[in-house]
Design a protein around this motif. Structure first.
Motif, PDB file in Angstrom:
ATOM      1  N   GLY A   7      24.433 -44.929 -23.351  1.00 39.15           N
ATOM      2  CA  GLY A   7      24.893 -44.580 -22.009  1.00 39.15           C
ATOM      3  C   GLY A   7      26.051 -45.466 -21.618  1.00 39.15           C
ATOM      4  N   ALA A  28      25.160 -46.545 -16.654  1.00 33.23           N
ATOM      5  CA  ALA A  28      23.813 -45.996 -16.833  1.00 33.23           C
ATOM      6  C   ALA A  28      23.048 -46.743 -17.926  1.00 33.23           C
ATOM      7  CB  ALA A  28      23.936 -44.505 -17.167  1.00 33.23           C
ATOM      8  N   PHE A  32      19.576 -48.887 -17.293  1.00 30.07           N
ATOM      9  CA  PHE A  32      18.404 -48.469 -18.072  1.00 30.07           C
ATOM     10  C   PHE A  32      17.879 -49.651 -18.888  1.00 30.07           C
ATOM     11  CE2 PHE A  32      16.126 -47.059 -21.732  1.00 30.07           C
ATOM     12  CZ  PHE A  32      15.354 -45.997 -21.271  1.00 30.07           C
ATOM     13  N   ALA A 122      21.250 -41.659 -21.826  1.00 34.39           N
ATOM     14  CA  ALA A 122      21.654 -41.877 -20.433  1.00 34.39           C
ATOM     15  C   ALA A 122      23.007 -41.205 -20.212  1.00 34.39           C
ATOM     16  CB  ALA A 122      21.719 -43.373 -20.145  1.00 34.39           C
ATOM     17  N   ASP A 145      19.666 -37.674 -19.384  1.00 36.10           N
ATOM     18  CA  ASP A 145      20.196 -37.639 -18.016  1.00 36.10           C
ATOM     19  C   ASP A 145      21.627 -37.131 -18.088  1.00 36.10           C
ATOM     20  OD1 ASP A 145      20.396 -38.053 -15.262  1.00 36.10           O
ATOM     21  OD2 ASP A 145      21.084 -40.109 -15.513  1.00 36.10           O
ATOM     22  N   ASP A 237      18.883 -44.407 -13.229  1.00 33.25           N
ATOM     23  CA  ASP A 237      18.791 -44.995 -14.570  1.00 33.25           C
ATOM     24  C   ASP A 237      17.632 -45.989 -14.644  1.00 33.25           C
ATOM     25  OD1 ASP A 237      21.292 -43.697 -15.103  1.00 33.25           O
ATOM     26  OD2 ASP A 237      22.160 -45.258 -13.851  1.00 33.25           O
TER      27      ASP A 237
END
Ligand code: AMP
Length: 314
Positions: A7, A28, A32, A122, A145, A237
């Motif tokens: 991400g 992100a 995360f 992500a 995501d 996230d």
């Protein structure tokens, strides 16, 4: 078990009614990693430029995040995002997105990452998400995501659909689900996404919590009742980090396990939004996570209706 994440790793400039920061650690993949690493080991895949401060690398190291999959492009510039929130902090207004080194990024996973069982894609270019997924041999549970930036463009939306077809869980907020499916009703929209293959759709609803929709049912998790919210950046996230971190830690990917993981997601996200940037996640302590989990459980548990008394004589 370990969670692998790809991400954005960003330098964010953001403004909320409660303050402003410039070129701070965000992205992100970063939110995360800090969220999930409180629960389970994390392997990070991503790219930064030579402008990425060494102190941020140290922050990842201090959380034990595996950085063997992090590339640094000499002379390149790190991904940058700039956004603003008004008093309704459920809606982020993007002012600027600069992909920079992520525009050309071709991920090449270290051998030690390729056996990952739990994978989180992500928010980043769907093409990069696909390239990462192609390199993981036999993942057990993959989460995904995305955001309006990738749904708006027909080419990236097409790639996003290819990713959705290969994952177990899709995380989207209500606006993104409506935008992706073209359906207003969120349950109808979620069914449309399940029809593409995933096992569960996790609808993020900001301060109103999150809803999981699967073929087994619907489950609602409230947001943790916080009195201080300073910066909602990264809430999604961090929610995903709590969710995937708990799944990987428990190994339980059943519907019951998914429901519990959703509550972990809400709890971990609450730490992220209390402070600016990633600070709240970095300060989070295991006892506080457990306390908030119990508080949230007690806020939402209720008794069933009393059973009608058996009819006389039967
Ligand atoms: P969230 O608030 O959970 O949606 O995530 C916020 C983070 O997403 C910020 O730290 C940004 O750096 C990052 N971000 C914003 N736009 C994008 C994008 N188009 N692709 C990837 N990451 C992004």
């Amino acid at each position: 078990m370990t969670v692998l994440v790809i991400g954005s790793i960003a330098l964010d400039t953001l403004e909320t009614p409660f303050g402003k920061v410039e070129d701070e650690l965000g992205g992100a993949g970063s939110y995360f990693s800090f969220a999930a690493s409180a629960l389970t080991p994390v392997q990070l895949v991503g790219v930064v430029g030579s402008d990425f401060p060494e102190r941020h690398i140290e922050t990842f190291r201090s959380r034990g995040v595996d950085l063997r999959g992090l590339q640094r492009v000499e002379g390149g510039k790190t991904f940058r995002w700039s956004g603003r929130y008004e008093y309704d902090m459920n809606v982020a207004h993007t002012l600027d997105t600069q992909l920079n080194v992520f525009g050309e990024f071709e991920p090449n996973l270290p051998e030690s990452y390729r056996e990952a069982q739990f994978v989180y894609l992500a928010n980043i270019t769907p093409r990069v998400q696909l390239e990462v997924l192609d390199q993981v041999r036999n993942p057990r549970f993959v989460g995904l995501d995305s955001m309006n930036f990738w749904i708006n463009n027909p080419d990236t939306k097409r790639d996003l659909t290819k990713v959705i077809q290969r994952v177990n869980a899709v995380f989207m907020n209500d606006a993104e689900i409506r935008q992706y499916t073209g359906k207003y009703n969120l349950f109808e929209a979620a069914r449309g996404i399940l029809a593409l293959g995933p096992q569960v759709v996790l609808m993020k609803k900001g301060e109103h919590g999150a809803v999981a929709v699967s073929r087994e049912g619907v489950f609602v998790a409230a947001a943790y009742p916080l009195e201080t919210v300073k910066d909602p950046t990264g809430a999604g996230d961090s929610f995903a980090g709590g969710f995937m971190g708990h799944l990987a830690q428990s190994g339980d990917t059943s519907w019951a396990g998914i429901k519990r993981a959703l509550v972990f997601g809400s709890v971990i996200a609450s730490f992220a939004v209390e402070s600016f940037g990633v600070e709240g996640l970095l300060q989070m302590q295991p006892e506080a996570i457990e306390d908030r989990f119990e508080t949230l459980r007690n806020c939402t548990i209720f008794d069933s209706l009393p059973r009608p008394a058996a009819a006389a004589g039967t």
